[in-house]
Motif scaffolding. Sequence first.
Motif, PDB file in Angstrom:
ATOM      1  N   GLU A 206      65.826   1.836 -13.615  1.00  0.00           N
ATOM      2  CA  GLU A 206      65.261  -0.024 -12.777  1.00  0.00           C
ATOM      3  C   GLU A 206      65.569   0.252 -11.327  1.00  0.00           C
ATOM      4  O   GLU A 206      66.660   0.559 -10.540  1.00  0.00           O
ATOM      5  CB  GLU A 206      65.937  -1.501 -13.558  1.00  0.00           C
ATOM      6  N   LEU A 207      64.250  -0.140 -10.592  1.00  0.00           N
ATOM      7  CA  LEU A 207      64.384   0.125  -9.562  1.00  0.00           C
ATOM      8  C   LEU A 207      63.776  -1.640  -8.563  1.00  0.00           C
ATOM      9  O   LEU A 207      63.557  -2.222  -9.246  1.00  0.00           O
ATOM     10  CB  LEU A 207      63.217   0.577  -9.205  1.00  0.00           C
ATOM     11  N   GLY A 208      65.349  -2.499  -7.675  1.00  0.00           N
ATOM     12  CA  GLY A 208      65.098  -3.327  -6.989  1.00  0.00           C
ATOM     13  C   GLY A 208      65.524  -4.148  -7.130  1.00  0.00           C
ATOM     14  O   GLY A 208      67.249  -4.111  -7.895  1.00  0.00           O
ATOM     15  N   PRO A 209      65.261  -5.628  -6.912  1.00  0.00           N
ATOM     16  CA  PRO A 209      64.187  -6.061  -7.202  1.00  0.00           C
ATOM     17  C   PRO A 209      64.169  -5.825  -5.655  1.00  0.00           C
ATOM     18  O   PRO A 209      64.422  -6.158  -4.533  1.00  0.00           O
ATOM     19  CB  PRO A 209      65.156  -7.667  -7.483  1.00  0.00           C
ATOM     20  N   THR A 210      62.562  -6.220  -5.617  1.00  0.00           N
ATOM     21  CA  THR A 210      62.568  -6.019  -3.721  1.00  0.00           C
ATOM     22  C   THR A 210      62.699  -7.648  -3.421  1.00  0.00           C
ATOM     23  O   THR A 210      63.399  -8.085  -3.508  1.00  0.00           O
ATOM     24  CB  THR A 210      60.401  -6.268  -4.085  1.00  0.00           C
ATOM     25  N   ASP A 211      62.277  -7.359  -1.354  1.00  0.00           N
ATOM     26  CA  ASP A 211      62.614  -8.395  -1.408  1.00  0.00           C
ATOM     27  C   ASP A 211      61.661  -9.832  -1.914  1.00  0.00           C
ATOM     28  O   ASP A 211      61.020  -9.733  -2.666  1.00  0.00           O
ATOM     29  CB  ASP A 211      62.036  -8.727   0.385  1.00  0.00           C
ATOM     30  N   TRP A 212      62.482 -11.104  -1.252  1.00  0.00           N
ATOM     31  CA  TRP A 212      61.581 -11.951  -1.969  1.00  0.00           C
ATOM     32  C   TRP A 212      60.212 -12.522  -1.544  1.00  0.00           C
ATOM     33  O   TRP A 212      60.265 -12.151   0.317  1.00  0.00           O
ATOM     34  CB  TRP A 212      62.677 -13.974  -1.397  1.00  0.00           C
ATOM     35  N   TYR A 213      59.282 -13.191  -2.071  1.00  0.00           N
ATOM     36  CA  TYR A 213      58.251 -12.723  -0.882  1.00  0.00           C
ATOM     37  C   TYR A 213      57.539 -14.481  -1.569  1.00  0.00           C
ATOM     38  O   TYR A 213      57.396 -14.954  -2.744  1.00  0.00           O
ATOM     39  CB  TYR A 213      56.914 -12.178  -1.836  1.00  0.00           C
ATOM     40  N   ASP A 214      56.861 -15.497  -0.489  1.00  0.00           N
ATOM     41  CA  ASP A 214      56.920 -16.335  -0.369  1.00  0.00           C
ATOM     42  C   ASP A 214      55.275 -16.804  -0.719  1.00  0.00           C
ATOM     43  O   ASP A 214      54.820 -16.108   0.020  1.00  0.00           O
ATOM     44  CB  ASP A 214      56.956 -17.268   1.164  1.00  0.00           C
ATOM     45  N   VAL A 215      54.852 -17.620  -1.753  1.00  0.00           N
ATOM     46  CA  VAL A 215      53.398 -17.930  -1.768  1.00  0.00           C
ATOM     47  C   VAL A 215      53.677 -19.655  -1.202  1.00  0.00           C
ATOM     48  O   VAL A 215      54.427 -20.156  -1.795  1.00  0.00           O
ATOM     49  CB  VAL A 215      53.512 -18.000  -3.799  1.00  0.00           C
ATOM     50  N   THR A 216      52.588 -19.261  -0.108  1.00  0.00           N
ATOM     51  CA  THR A 216      51.663 -20.344   0.539  1.00  0.00           C
ATOM     52  C   THR A 216      50.563 -20.529   0.109  1.00  0.00           C
ATOM     53  O   THR A 216      50.303 -20.228  -0.793  1.00  0.00           O
ATOM     54  CB  THR A 216      52.291 -20.226   1.495  1.00  0.00           C
ATOM     55  N   GLN A 217      50.194 -22.374   0.208  1.00  0.00           N
ATOM     56  CA  GLN A 217      49.071 -22.518   0.119  1.00  0.00           C
ATOM     57  C   GLN A 217      48.316 -21.626   0.604  1.00  0.00           C
ATOM     58  O   GLN A 217      46.602 -20.913   0.515  1.00  0.00           O
ATOM     59  CB  GLN A 217      48.972 -24.257   0.106  1.00  0.00           C
TER      60      GLN A 217
ATOM     61  N   PRO B 247      50.955  -3.368  -5.910  1.00  0.00           N
ATOM     62  CA  PRO B 247      51.178  -2.302  -5.186  1.00  0.00           C
ATOM     63  C   PRO B 247      52.091  -3.103  -3.869  1.00  0.00           C
ATOM     64  O   PRO B 247      52.942  -1.509  -3.368  1.00  0.00           O
ATOM     65  CB  PRO B 247      49.649  -2.310  -4.945  1.00  0.00           C
ATOM     66  N   ALA B 248      51.970  -3.616  -3.341  1.00  0.00           N
ATOM     67  CA  ALA B 248      53.123  -3.966  -2.112  1.00  0.00           C
ATOM     68  C   ALA B 248      54.251  -4.120  -2.234  1.00  0.00           C
ATOM     69  O   ALA B 248      55.241  -3.826  -1.787  1.00  0.00           O
ATOM     70  CB  ALA B 248      52.506  -5.601  -1.685  1.00  0.00           C
ATOM     71  N   LEU B 249      54.554  -4.347  -3.060  1.00  0.00           N
ATOM     72  CA  LEU B 249      55.796  -4.750  -3.623  1.00  0.00           C
ATOM     73  C   LEU B 249      56.423  -4.157  -4.459  1.00  0.00           C
ATOM     74  O   LEU B 249      57.738  -4.028  -4.124  1.00  0.00           O
ATOM     75  CB  LEU B 249      56.002  -6.428  -5.117  1.00  0.00           C
ATOM     76  N   SER B 250      55.864  -3.057  -5.627  1.00  0.00           N
ATOM     77  CA  SER B 250      56.070  -1.538  -5.938  1.00  0.00           C
ATOM     78  C   SER B 250      56.570  -0.806  -4.761  1.00  0.00           C
ATOM     79  O   SER B 250      57.265   0.399  -4.770  1.00  0.00           O
ATOM     80  CB  SER B 250      55.339  -0.810  -6.992  1.00  0.00           C
ATOM     81  N   SER B 251      55.631  -0.829  -3.527  1.00  0.00           N
ATOM     82  CA  SER B 251      56.156   0.376  -2.339  1.00  0.00           C
ATOM     83  C   SER B 251      57.364  -0.286  -1.816  1.00  0.00           C
ATOM     84  O   SER B 251      57.844   0.624  -1.266  1.00  0.00           O
ATOM     85  CB  SER B 251      54.742   0.372  -1.526  1.00  0.00           C
TER      86      SER B 251
ATOM     87  N   ILE C 279      58.822 -15.063  -5.014  1.00  0.00           N
ATOM     88  CA  ILE C 279      58.872 -14.226  -6.260  1.00  0.00           C
ATOM     89  C   ILE C 279      59.102 -13.074  -5.282  1.00  0.00           C
ATOM     90  O   ILE C 279      59.245 -12.525  -4.410  1.00  0.00           O
ATOM     91  CB  ILE C 279      57.799 -13.995  -6.789  1.00  0.00           C
ATOM     92  N   ARG C 280      59.747 -12.181  -6.681  1.00  0.00           N
ATOM     93  CA  ARG C 280      59.845 -10.906  -6.189  1.00  0.00           C
ATOM     94  C   ARG C 280      59.473  -9.985  -7.262  1.00  0.00           C
ATOM     95  O   ARG C 280      59.972 -10.778  -8.202  1.00  0.00           O
ATOM     96  CB  ARG C 280      61.556 -10.291  -6.061  1.00  0.00           C
ATOM     97  N   MET C 281      59.863  -8.858  -7.317  1.00  0.00           N
ATOM     98  CA  MET C 281      59.585  -7.367  -8.554  1.00  0.00           C
ATOM     99  C   MET C 281      61.253  -6.366  -8.650  1.00  0.00           C
ATOM    100  O   MET C 281      61.732  -6.126  -7.667  1.00  0.00           O
ATOM    101  CB  MET C 281      58.109  -7.198  -7.784  1.00  0.00           C
TER     102      MET C 281
ATOM    103  N   ASN D 115      57.114   0.142 -15.186  1.00  0.00           N
ATOM    104  CA  ASN D 115      56.474  -1.216 -16.156  1.00  0.00           C
ATOM    105  C   ASN D 115      57.262  -2.239 -14.901  1.00  0.00           C
ATOM    106  O   ASN D 115      58.448  -1.758 -14.092  1.00  0.00           O
ATOM    107  CB  ASN D 115      57.577  -2.072 -17.078  1.00  0.00           C
ATOM    108  N   GLN D 116      56.026  -2.971 -14.547  1.00  0.00           N
ATOM    109  CA  GLN D 116      56.462  -4.444 -13.859  1.00  0.00           C
ATOM    110  C   GLN D 116      56.769  -5.077 -13.697  1.00  0.00           C
ATOM    111  O   GLN D 116      56.523  -6.250 -14.733  1.00  0.00           O
ATOM    112  CB  GLN D 116      55.342  -4.087 -12.520  1.00  0.00           C
ATOM    113  N   ILE D 117      58.114  -6.051 -13.633  1.00  0.00           N
ATOM    114  CA  ILE D 117      58.053  -7.818 -14.071  1.00  0.00           C
ATOM    115  C   ILE D 117      58.625  -8.290 -12.449  1.00  0.00           C
ATOM    116  O   ILE D 117      59.253  -8.227 -11.845  1.00  0.00           O
ATOM    117  CB  ILE D 117      59.313  -7.601 -14.739  1.00  0.00           C
ATOM    118  N   VAL D 118      57.325  -9.193 -12.272  1.00  0.00           N
ATOM    119  CA  VAL D 118      57.740 -10.019 -11.596  1.00  0.00           C
ATOM    120  C   VAL D 118      58.407 -11.352 -11.377  1.00  0.00           C
ATOM    121  O   VAL D 118      57.828 -12.285 -12.489  1.00  0.00           O
ATOM    122  CB  VAL D 118      56.401 -10.659 -10.241  1.00  0.00           C
TER     123      VAL D 118
END
Length: 160
Positions: free
Chosen positions: A24-35, A78-82, A113-115, A134-137
Amino acid sequence: MIDATTLPVRPSSFEELTALIGKELGPTDWYDVTQKRVNDFADATDDHQWIHVDLERAAASPLGGTIAHGLYTLSLGPALSSQLLRFDGFAHGLNYGYNKVRFPSPVPVGSRIRMRATVVSAEQVGGGIQVTMNQIVEREGSDKPVVVAESLSRVVEAAQ
């Protein structure tokens, strides 16, 4: 031996990819979901379904507010998995597709969110290597994932 604890992992050979299988790789940094991001996605895809963009109507819904498109969340793959795995040790890499995608839980606007990802396989194929992951967000504060996907990438080893 490749170090799977230093992210992003940067394999450069078939052997290094196969050594990652099951890790398992991760998690990524948190990503803000904005309007704004959700609205920009709606504009780019012409998907203006009210649960994503109509603040008043969505507030009155059982969800209590707008939510991100499932495909918006998937498109961040793609951005998160990179942040987890980069194929820059290869001549080139391409997204090849997905075998399975599910959206088990909504992503309310304002969420983070993060992956996490796990390499499932690396197989020699004509012209390169096919990598299945397998990618889990996940959404901060939720026990249920928001995306579960099996992604496929194709990479070509650099000439020696």
